[in-house]
Design an enzyme around this catalytic site. Structure first.
Site, PDB file in Angstrom:
ATOM      1  N   HIS A  16     -10.246   6.288  -2.242  1.00 26.12           N
ATOM      2  CA  HIS A  16      -9.928   6.714  -0.867  1.00 26.12           C
ATOM      3  C   HIS A  16      -9.948   8.242  -0.783  1.00 26.12           C
ATOM      4  O   HIS A  16     -10.508   8.817   0.151  1.00 26.12           O
ATOM      5  CB  HIS A  16      -8.510   6.267  -0.470  1.00 26.12           C
ATOM      6  CG  HIS A  16      -8.326   4.789  -0.307  1.00 26.12           C
ATOM      7  ND1 HIS A  16      -7.320   4.097  -0.913  1.00 26.12           N
ATOM      8  CD2 HIS A  16      -9.003   3.871   0.443  1.00 26.12           C
ATOM      9  CE1 HIS A  16      -7.358   2.819  -0.558  1.00 26.12           C
ATOM     10  NE2 HIS A  16      -8.382   2.654   0.262  1.00 26.12           N
ATOM     11  N   LYS A  40       0.509  -8.385   6.834  1.00 26.99           N
ATOM     12  CA  LYS A  40       0.450  -8.161   5.383  1.00 26.99           C
ATOM     13  C   LYS A  40       1.844  -7.853   4.847  1.00 26.99           C
ATOM     14  O   LYS A  40       2.662  -7.267   5.538  1.00 26.99           O
ATOM     15  CB  LYS A  40      -0.481  -6.987   5.072  1.00 26.99           C
ATOM     16  CG  LYS A  40      -1.956  -7.324   5.245  1.00 26.99           C
ATOM     17  CD  LYS A  40      -2.828  -6.234   4.657  1.00 26.99           C
ATOM     18  CE  LYS A  40      -4.310  -6.578   4.802  1.00 26.99           C
ATOM     19  NZ  LYS A  40      -5.186  -5.510   4.331  1.00 26.99           N
ATOM     20  N   ARG A  89     -18.404   0.159  -0.897  1.00 24.24           N
ATOM     21  CA  ARG A  89     -18.499   0.021  -2.361  1.00 24.24           C
ATOM     22  C   ARG A  89     -19.590  -0.983  -2.732  1.00 24.24           C
ATOM     23  O   ARG A  89     -20.632  -0.623  -3.222  1.00 24.24           O
ATOM     24  CB  ARG A  89     -17.160  -0.444  -2.937  1.00 24.24           C
ATOM     25  CG  ARG A  89     -16.084   0.608  -2.968  1.00 24.24           C
ATOM     26  CD  ARG A  89     -14.719   0.015  -3.108  1.00 24.24           C
ATOM     27  NE  ARG A  89     -14.406  -0.815  -1.946  1.00 24.24           N
ATOM     28  CZ  ARG A  89     -13.244  -1.379  -1.705  1.00 24.24           C
ATOM     29  NH1 ARG A  89     -12.273  -1.270  -2.578  1.00 24.24           N
ATOM     30  NH2 ARG A  89     -13.050  -2.077  -0.607  1.00 24.24           N
ATOM     31  N   SER A 127      -7.169  -0.893  -3.820  1.00 19.92           N
ATOM     32  CA  SER A 127      -5.706  -0.918  -3.902  1.00 19.92           C
ATOM     33  C   SER A 127      -5.246  -2.187  -4.621  1.00 19.92           C
ATOM     34  O   SER A 127      -4.281  -2.160  -5.391  1.00 19.92           O
ATOM     35  CB  SER A 127      -5.097  -0.877  -2.502  1.00 19.92           C
ATOM     36  OG  SER A 127      -5.483   0.285  -1.834  1.00 19.92           O
TER      37      SER A 127
HETATM   38  P1  ADP Z   1      -8.694  -2.017   4.820  1.00 21.21           P
HETATM   39  O1  ADP Z   1      -7.580  -3.003   4.733  1.00 21.21           O
HETATM   40  O2  ADP Z   1      -8.936  -1.470   6.195  1.00 21.21           O
HETATM   41  O3  ADP Z   1      -9.967  -2.443   4.122  1.00 21.21           O
HETATM   42  P2  ADP Z   1      -8.346  -0.211   2.592  1.00 21.21           P
HETATM   43  O4  ADP Z   1      -7.224   0.737   2.347  1.00 21.21           O
HETATM   44  O5  ADP Z   1      -8.537  -1.304   1.605  1.00 21.21           O
HETATM   45  O6  ADP Z   1      -8.094  -0.740   4.053  1.00 21.21           O
HETATM   46  O7  ADP Z   1      -9.714   0.591   2.702  1.00 21.21           O
HETATM   47  C1  ADP Z   1      -9.922   1.576   3.687  1.00 21.21           C
HETATM   48  C2  ADP Z   1     -11.367   2.025   3.635  1.00 21.21           C
HETATM   49  O8  ADP Z   1     -11.609   2.687   2.387  1.00 21.21           O
HETATM   50  C3  ADP Z   1     -12.404   0.902   3.710  1.00 21.21           C
HETATM   51  O9  ADP Z   1     -13.520   1.367   4.432  1.00 21.21           O
HETATM   52  C4  ADP Z   1     -12.791   0.672   2.263  1.00 21.21           C
HETATM   53  O10 ADP Z   1     -14.091   0.137   2.154  1.00 21.21           O
HETATM   54  C5  ADP Z   1     -12.731   2.097   1.741  1.00 21.21           C
HETATM   55  N1  ADP Z   1     -12.514   2.142   0.300  1.00 21.21           N
HETATM   56  C6  ADP Z   1     -11.561   1.532  -0.421  1.00 21.21           C
HETATM   57  N2  ADP Z   1     -11.687   1.803  -1.741  1.00 21.21           N
HETATM   58  C7  ADP Z   1     -12.773   2.603  -1.863  1.00 21.21           C
HETATM   59  C8  ADP Z   1     -13.466   3.204  -2.973  1.00 21.21           C
HETATM   60  N3  ADP Z   1     -13.062   3.006  -4.222  1.00 21.21           N
HETATM   61  N4  ADP Z   1     -14.552   3.960  -2.712  1.00 21.21           N
HETATM   62  C9  ADP Z   1     -14.971   4.124  -1.423  1.00 21.21           C
HETATM   63  N5  ADP Z   1     -14.394   3.580  -0.352  1.00 21.21           N
HETATM   64  C10 ADP Z   1     -13.305   2.830  -0.550  1.00 21.21           C
END
Ligand code: ADP
Length: 184
Positions: A16, A40, A89, A127
């Site tokens: 992130h 959630k 990803r 996460s």
């Molecule tokens: P959500 O529940 O909206 O998917 P996340 O916190 O899981 O929230 O992810 C937020 C954004 O960050 C999403 O667009 C996700 O694809 C992106 N993201 C998560 N992990 C990575 C990573 N390792 N590299 C690039 N983008 C990421």
């Protein structure tokens, strides 16, 4: 141009953070927006996540951290932002993200979703992966910002008193594991 980077960030990972740093070079302002999602059951409260993200983006003056509930496009409209920033990803991300981008466009035709491809070293990182590793006592120092790793160890230690969190001075090894079995 203002971009919103919405997500759960439970917790924020180095993946992130990489997107935030790169986004901050492309846009005048990036608003990292933590979604308040009652469906959630998160590891950290929204306020804790906002604080964690603030701490790790303190050196990025054009990055703001906020939280929101409801439709992302409504929040974007409120903040006068016409770009949603998202990270990609793997192929499975693409399907979900494209569907979301199209849906958002039907809700507000001025919104654009901009995707940044993950940096290679973080393509596996989510996460959920972080929580899974921590839950079984592994070190997450290489997956999340340092302050967040400490919060994670503290969190699991509180829910499982007597556990031994891995730290920089006490790295996780098969013999120094958190004794955790909490659902994440
Ligand atoms: P959500 O529940 O909206 O998917 P996340 O916190 O899981 O929230 O992810 C937020 C954004 O960050 C999403 O667009 C996700 O694809 C992106 N993201 C998560 N992990 C990575 C990573 N390792 N590299 C690039 N983008 C990421």
């Amino acid at each position: 141009m203002i971009a919103i980077y919405p997500g759960s960030f439970d917790p924020i990972t180095l993946g992130h953070l990489d997107i935030i740093e790169r986004g901050s070079k492309l846009f005048e302002q990036v608003i990292v927006a933590v979604l308040r999602n009652p469906d959630k059951s998160p590891l950290f409260t929204v306020q804790e996540r906002v604080e964690q993200i603030r701490k790790c983006t303190i050196d990025l003056p054009n990055v703001e951290v906020d939280s929101f509930a409801g439709l992302t496009v409504e929040y974007a409209r409120l903040r006068n932002a016409k770009v949603l920033l998202r990270g990609l990803r793997v192929l499975s991300d693409f399907e979900k993200e494209l569907q979301m981008a199209h849906t958002n466009e039907t809700l507000w035709d001025e919104i654009e979703t901009v995707f940044l491809a993950t940096s290679n070293e973080y393509s596996f990182l989510s996460s959920s992966v972080v929580k899974e590793v921590a839950r079984f006592g592994g070190s997450v120092d290489h997956l999340v910002p340092h302050a967040v790793a400490l919060d994670i160890y503290r969190c699991y230690a509180e829910t499982h008193p007597g556990s031994t969190p891995p730290t920089a001075t006490n790295p996780a090894t098969p013999t120094t594991r958190l004794r955790v079995d909490q659902e994440v």
